[in-house]
Design an enzyme around this catalytic site. Sequence first.
Site, PDB file in Angstrom:
ATOM      1  N   GLU A 285       0.806  -1.218   0.000  1.00 50.12           N
ATOM      2  CA  GLU A 285       0.000   0.000   0.000  1.00 50.12           C
ATOM      3  C   GLU A 285       0.839   1.268   0.000  1.00 50.12           C
ATOM      4  O   GLU A 285       0.303   2.350  -0.244  1.00 50.12           O
ATOM      5  CB  GLU A 285      -0.947  -0.004   1.205  1.00 50.12           C
TER       6      GLU A 285
ATOM      7  N   GLY B  16     -12.480  -3.468   2.044  1.00 52.48           N
ATOM      8  CA  GLY B  16     -13.510  -4.366   1.541  1.00 52.48           C
ATOM      9  C   GLY B  16     -14.809  -3.609   1.345  1.00 52.48           C
ATOM     10  O   GLY B  16     -15.290  -2.941   2.263  1.00 52.48           O
TER      11      GLY B  16
ATOM     12  N   ILE C  42     -12.885  -9.476   7.216  1.00 58.34           N
ATOM     13  CA  ILE C  42     -14.282  -9.892   7.107  1.00 58.34           C
ATOM     14  C   ILE C  42     -14.449 -10.814   5.910  1.00 58.34           C
ATOM     15  O   ILE C  42     -14.316 -10.401   4.757  1.00 58.34           O
ATOM     16  CB  ILE C  42     -15.211  -8.672   7.001  1.00 58.34           C
TER      17      ILE C  42
ATOM     18  N   MET D 120      -9.059  -2.441   8.588  1.00 58.52           N
ATOM     19  CA  MET D 120      -8.515  -2.790   9.898  1.00 58.52           C
ATOM     20  C   MET D 120      -7.751  -1.673  10.613  1.00 58.52           C
ATOM     21  O   MET D 120      -7.188  -1.926  11.680  1.00 58.52           O
ATOM     22  CB  MET D 120      -7.612  -4.020   9.758  1.00 58.52           C
ATOM     23  N   GLU D 121      -7.732  -0.446  10.063  1.00 56.80           N
ATOM     24  CA  GLU D 121      -6.935   0.610  10.687  1.00 56.80           C
ATOM     25  C   GLU D 121      -7.616   1.968  10.817  1.00 56.80           C
ATOM     26  O   GLU D 121      -7.252   2.757  11.704  1.00 56.80           O
ATOM     27  CB  GLU D 121      -5.620   0.831   9.906  1.00 56.80           C
TER      28      GLU D 121
ATOM     29  N   ASP E 100     -11.625  -5.911  -2.480  1.00 58.42           N
ATOM     30  CA  ASP E 100     -12.517  -7.072  -2.429  1.00 58.42           C
ATOM     31  C   ASP E 100     -13.902  -6.604  -2.017  1.00 58.42           C
ATOM     32  O   ASP E 100     -14.047  -5.576  -1.368  1.00 58.42           O
ATOM     33  CB  ASP E 100     -12.005  -8.121  -1.433  1.00 58.42           C
TER      34      ASP E 100
END
Length: 233
Positions: A12, A78, A152, A173-174, A197
């Site tokens: 990233e 996601g 997830i 997640m952040e 995704d």
Amino acid sequence: MKVGVIGAMEQEVTLLRNQIEDRQTLSRGGCEIYTGKLNGVEIALLKSGIGKVSAAIGTTLLLEHCQPDVIINTGSAGGLDPKLQIGDIVVSREVRYHDTDVTAFGYEPGQMAQCPAAFVADDQLIDLAEKCIHSLNLNAVRGLICSGDAFINGAEPLARIRATFPQVTAVEMEAAAIGHVCHQYNTPFVVVRAISDVADKESHISFDEFLAVAARQSTLMVNAMLATLSKDK
């Protein structure tokens, strides 16, 4: 103006890092911060590591050592909004935790005790992102992004998040941890991520395959935002 940019993973940040002029590297607490100039703007690029704790540690180090004026969180997410496809952009209006629960004490789902229910992104940075989305002719959704220490994957966790946060557009997640630290430091922030995704039972397969696509798209957005800031100086 100095801009702090945060990505969790090597994939990233690598495209942005390779473009930084006069780059210097600072390693602290398991994080790496790359400083220099990009598109005429002073930048401090953080590779934080994955998850809320790593993001919070890294954001704190970035703010303490580099003192950026604003924070942009880049990377992958996601997609939960049905309008989002692989490579599309999601922009935060606010961020929340999806795995925090102190509702027994009267707090909202996802709200940490003694904290706001949501961490609200900066209006000017949202407007900047919107301007760049328009100029690049990208498909994008603006709204709530939810964060937690879980990838997830599957119907049950997806249904739980959608039931608890009906307005959610994307998960990762952040971002909420970054927003939390920025709130504590009174630093404007925005999350601008690309979809790697669509959160369903096959999302882990899609993520592995399309992370590079999301990295390119999110890098494109950060570059455009920095270039616009440079012109507006």
